[in-house]
Design a protein around this motif. Structure first.
Motif, PDB file in Angstrom:
ATOM      1  N   GLN A 188       8.664  -1.754  -1.010  1.00  0.00           N
ATOM      2  CA  GLN A 188       8.907  -0.451  -1.612  1.00  0.00           C
ATOM      3  C   GLN A 188      10.402  -0.203  -1.792  1.00  0.00           C
ATOM      4  O   GLN A 188      10.841   0.318  -2.812  1.00  0.00           O
ATOM      5  N   GLN A 235      -0.849  -0.464  -0.849  1.00  0.00           N
ATOM      6  CA  GLN A 235       0.015  -0.606   0.322  1.00  0.00           C
ATOM      7  C   GLN A 235      -0.764  -0.435   1.629  1.00  0.00           C
ATOM      8  O   GLN A 235      -0.616  -1.229   2.557  1.00  0.00           O
ATOM      9  N   GLN A 276       0.628   4.009  -5.489  1.00  0.00           N
ATOM     10  CA  GLN A 276       1.087   2.785  -4.834  1.00  0.00           C
ATOM     11  C   GLN A 276       0.389   2.568  -3.490  1.00  0.00           C
ATOM     12  O   GLN A 276       0.141   1.440  -3.087  1.00  0.00           O
ATOM     13  N   LEU A 277       0.094   3.697  -2.826  1.00  0.00           N
ATOM     14  CA  LEU A 277      -0.530   3.578  -1.496  1.00  0.00           C
ATOM     15  C   LEU A 277      -1.880   2.876  -1.570  1.00  0.00           C
ATOM     16  O   LEU A 277      -2.350   2.329  -0.586  1.00  0.00           O
ATOM     17  N   VAL A 305       5.437  -4.041   3.754  1.00  0.00           N
ATOM     18  CA  VAL A 305       5.155  -3.187   2.601  1.00  0.00           C
ATOM     19  C   VAL A 305       6.351  -2.300   2.297  1.00  0.00           C
ATOM     20  O   VAL A 305       6.717  -2.075   1.135  1.00  0.00           O
ATOM     21  N   CYS A 306       6.998  -1.840   3.375  1.00  0.00           N
ATOM     22  CA  CYS A 306       8.105  -0.923   3.176  1.00  0.00           C
ATOM     23  C   CYS A 306       9.310  -1.644   2.578  1.00  0.00           C
ATOM     24  O   CYS A 306      10.045  -1.063   1.779  1.00  0.00           O
TER      25      CYS A 306
END
Lengths: 502, 296
Positions: free
Chosen positions: B117, B67, B63-64, B113-114
């Protein structure tokens, strides 16, 4: 005792007043029905045609009754008249009674609890996303209290052995499982009479048999009266206790034995019938798959595992095998619709092939059947006269002005098949071409497959229909574990086979 | 749900969905309304840790890949639009890059982004089933519609593939390829409409539209302990929200950023953000399946 009364009160559909009596579970007396004409259509002098014509019927309680007849014989209409919520629009005379009560006097709540109805298509009758929700759907509508609802869902699940997939998504179930879910979610409501309209015509033979044996247990162990409308009574004869045949808009009781046996799909002495000689003529090879490996997703299991296949020009090849043995996948791979992970497929006729998918609706997009058949006329080069001649040979002449979706499922299948035949393909790929068809339609498909072969076309078809395969195929391949286990002349294959025999 | 057998236990799995609903509402709500570096950092750590619990190391790291560039993009783009701040780092032509603008962008990108998530994490815990359960019997039409849509989307996608490829496979028709998508959508529409007629009958045959009181099948009963847990989580979230309010009021990026000091007010939010990870670890320790985090 007070507890049961309470339950009955609460569900509104209780068993009060329906103690076993001599009343038939389903009774028709002098019932005539004609469909309402759409607005704007001219009135006929003689009135609309009668679908049911002074029909009388009496299905005793606890019976497993078959209602047999071809497409358009009025089976579905008859069943729907017994269920006020889904009664078709039209003119009804005579009396329909459920357990001695006139259906016109039934409230929707009573009808919902008393009569269960299972539809044909496993795809379209499921409402909710998950199995548990689908099972509870009817009970939620009736307002059944929580503990009763849990009890009924639990008992139904137990009865059908559905516990392992209780939390699954309906979309992830197979066709057979979905149809079983449809049956279970109706049975949750504890109906006294269960009506099923062609419940197994979309299932393969294995799924059909397991569905029928469960339906039989419902009938015997739960005492639920069952009425099944079908055009293919063969597999149900072992379970049925009484049978009625629809003729001229009336059901007549017939002995069960008279429904056994397969009619000939090709007329005797048909010049196009497959050669019975052991070795087919050595024609040139047109399709070859060698070492084909294929899976749909990276983590998914292999569907084809080193599959080899060879087709010679003018050959009619039937593919038989269980569910998930890769029949459809192999056909699509030959058609060039799928990319192999390993191995290769060469297809010399890839420029002139036609594929009939399992769902004929995928090919139908025009506003009328005639436009449907003419859609490819300019690009493929055929005339209106040719189209009309072919439509006539398929018995579709009367259907030409209608919207394809107004036709029956069987007619849709014939229409899609005719549409492909008009383009004169050199390679015909047919995925379960007789699924859900009655005998008349199966016979038409068989005749046209043989005619195409006589014209020089190569045919590859997958099927579960043994009678059809042995009538049309020159050779037969058995698919197992993603491979062609063996290929033999069709006659020899079916005579040696233990499970597939005509 | 089918995945549950392959991974270890997960926080909130065994309680009524109202608990995770309160939790995620709290943590996401605070995240959206607070733009303060410490809160943002805590939220990022909490979200990533729980993502590892939900999907395993490999997928969380994968995912990073989108992100981090996303954070970098927002961080670097902000100085283009914002000329506030006093600490000039560099001047690139007409653009003056200032530390405060970069910090603001970094904080903004990280929160954005967080939050995504956190929503993905919530979707792991609150499956469609459990969400529907929360809505209860008050909105039968909406609930049924959502439920129907969830099951129809995969069907529609599958059919789209069938229609597209079936037509493409009929080369004998010599039909032009143009208009393929339009054609497919026409077929799909007609097909779906046709199905909906039978589905409507199937619903009516099972008592839909009866009127009167409707009940709802409860997959998970609401116990006293669930209520207590929901209240506890709610109180923690409330405390964290109060602290966030105070911290937000004292913080500003422009013109200069005040120095960050240790403060007890960060504790409630840190507890909140790390709660699901901690719960998951405890559950997996009890199960003896800690290793399953790596073994996936």
């Amino acid at each position: 005792m007070s507890k049961t009364d309470e339950t009955d009160e609460a569900t509104g559909a209780g068993e009060k007043g329906v103690r076993p009596t001599s009343e038939p579970a389903l009774g028709l007396r002098g019932v005539s029905f004609s469909y309402a004409r759409p607005e704007g259509e001219p009135e006929l002098a003689a009135g609309a045609p009668l679908v049911l014509d002074h029909a009388d019927l009496s299905v005793p309680q606890g019976a497993f009754a078959l209602l047999v007849g071809g497409t358009g014989s009025g089976k579905t209409t008859l069943l729907r008249l017994c269920k006020p919520e889904i009664r078709p629009e039209g003119e009804l005379s005579g009396m329909v009674s459920i357990l001695g009560r006139d259906v016109r006097g039934l409230s929707p709540r009573e009808s919902a609890g008393l009569v269960g109805y299972v539809f044909q298509s496993p795809d379209s009758q499921i409402v909710c996303d998950s199995v548990w929700h689908e099972l509870a759907f009817g009970l939620e509508n009736l307002g059944v209290p929580q503990d009763q609802m849990r009890r009924r869902v639990a008992e139904t699940c137990y009865f059908f052995g559905m516990e392992p997939w209780f939390h699954k998504r309906c979309a992830s179930l197979s066709g057979g499982q979905r149809q079983l879910l449809a049956l279970a979610s109706v049975l949750c409501m504890r109906p006294r009479l269960l009506l099923l309209d062609e419940p197994t015509s979309m299932l393969d033979p294995v799924a059909e048999k397991s569905f029928l044996s469960l339906l039989f247990r419902v009938n015997r162990e739960l005492g639920c009266t069952v009425v099944v409308a079908t055009h293919n009574p063969g597999p149900m004869l072992d379970y049925a206790s009484v049978a009625f045949a629809m003729e001229g808009g009336r059901p007549y009781q017939v002995p069960l034995g008279s429904l056994a046996g397969e009619p000939d799909l090709l007329t005797q002495g048909d010049a196009t019938a497959p050669q019975t000689t052991a070795s087919p003529p050595r024609a040139s090879r047109v399709v070859r798959a060698s070492g084909a490996w294929l899976r749909y997703e990276r983590e998914a299991p292999w569907v084809l595992r080193g599959c080899d296949l060879e087709l010679r020009s003018g050959e009619v090849r039937a593919l038989v095998g269980g569910n998930g043995s890769g029949k459809s996948t192999l056909i699509m791979a030959v058609a060039g619709m799928l990319r192999l992970q390993r191995g290769h497929v060469s297809n010399a006729l890839s420029g002139s092939q036609a594929l009939l998918p399992q769902s004929p609706k995928a090919l139908l997009s025009q506003p009328s059947a005639s436009e449907e058949l003419m859609e490819w006329s300019s690009s493929a080069g055929y005339t209106r006269e040719q189209m009309l001649a072919l439509a006539e040979s398929f018995g579709l002449t009367d259907a030409l002005d209608r919207h394809p979706y107004d036709l029956s499922g069987g007619q849709q299948q014939l229409l899609a098949f005719a549409k492909l035949l008009l383009t004169r393909p050199k390679l015909l790929l047919l995925d379960e071409p007789t699924k859900g068809l009655d005998n008349a339609a199966r016979s038409l498909v068989a005749t046209h497959v043989r005619q195409a072969a006589a014209r020089g076309a190569t045919v590859l078809l997958s099927t579960h229909d043994v009678a059809f395969a042995s009538a049309v195929a020159d050779t037969c391949s058995l698919l197992f574990d993603g491979q062609v286990a063996l290929t033999q002349p069709a006659g020899q294959f079916f005579s040696e086979s233990w499970v597939w025999h005509a | 749900m089918d995945e549950a057998g392959r991974r270890g236990a997960l926080a909130f799995e065994t309680c009524h969905p109202v608990v995770p609903a309160v939790y995620f509402a709290g943590v996401i709500g605070i995240g959206i309304f607070t733009l303060q570096p410490v809160f943002a950092a805590i939220s990022v750590v909490g979200a990533l840790c729980f993502a590892v619990c939900c999907t395993g190391w490999r997928r969380a790291l994968a995912q990073l890949r989108w992100q981090l560039p996303m954070v970098a993009l927002v961080c670097l783009a902000n100085p283009l639009f914002s000329q506030s701040g006093l600490t000039v780092l560099a001047t690139l032509g007409p653009v003056t890059v200032r530390l405060e603008a970069l910090a603001y962008g970094l904080c903004m990108g990280a929160s954005l982004v967080c939050m995504l998530q956190w929503v993905a994490n919530a979707a792991h815990v609150l499956t469609e089933d459990r969400l529907l359960e929360l809505s209860g019997t008050r909105l039968p039409v909406v609930t049924t519609m959502v439920s129907m849509a969830i099951q129809l989307v995969p069907q529609l996608r599958r059919r789209f593939g069938v229609v597209e490829s079936a037509r493409g496979a009929c080369t004998s028709a010599q039909a032009p390829r143009k208009g393929g998508r339009v054609h497919a959508s026409t077929v799909l529409m007609a097909w779906a409409m046709e199905d909906s007629l039978e589905r409507a009958d199937s619903m009516r045959a099972r008592g839909w539209e009866l009127g009167g009181r409707r009940t709802g099948y409860r997959l998970e009963p609401l116990r006293g302990s669930d209520v207590a847990a929901a209240v506890a989580v709610g109180l923690l979230a409330f405390a964290a929200a109060l602290a966030a309010y105070v911290a937000q009021a004292e913080w500003s990026f422009y013109p200069t950023m005040p120095a960050l000091r240790p403060w007890w007010g960060y504790v409630p939010f840190a507890l909140l953000a790390l709660l699901p990870t901690a719960l998951t670890l405890v559950l997996r320790l009890k199960e003896g399946r800690l290793g399953s985090v790596e073994n996936r």
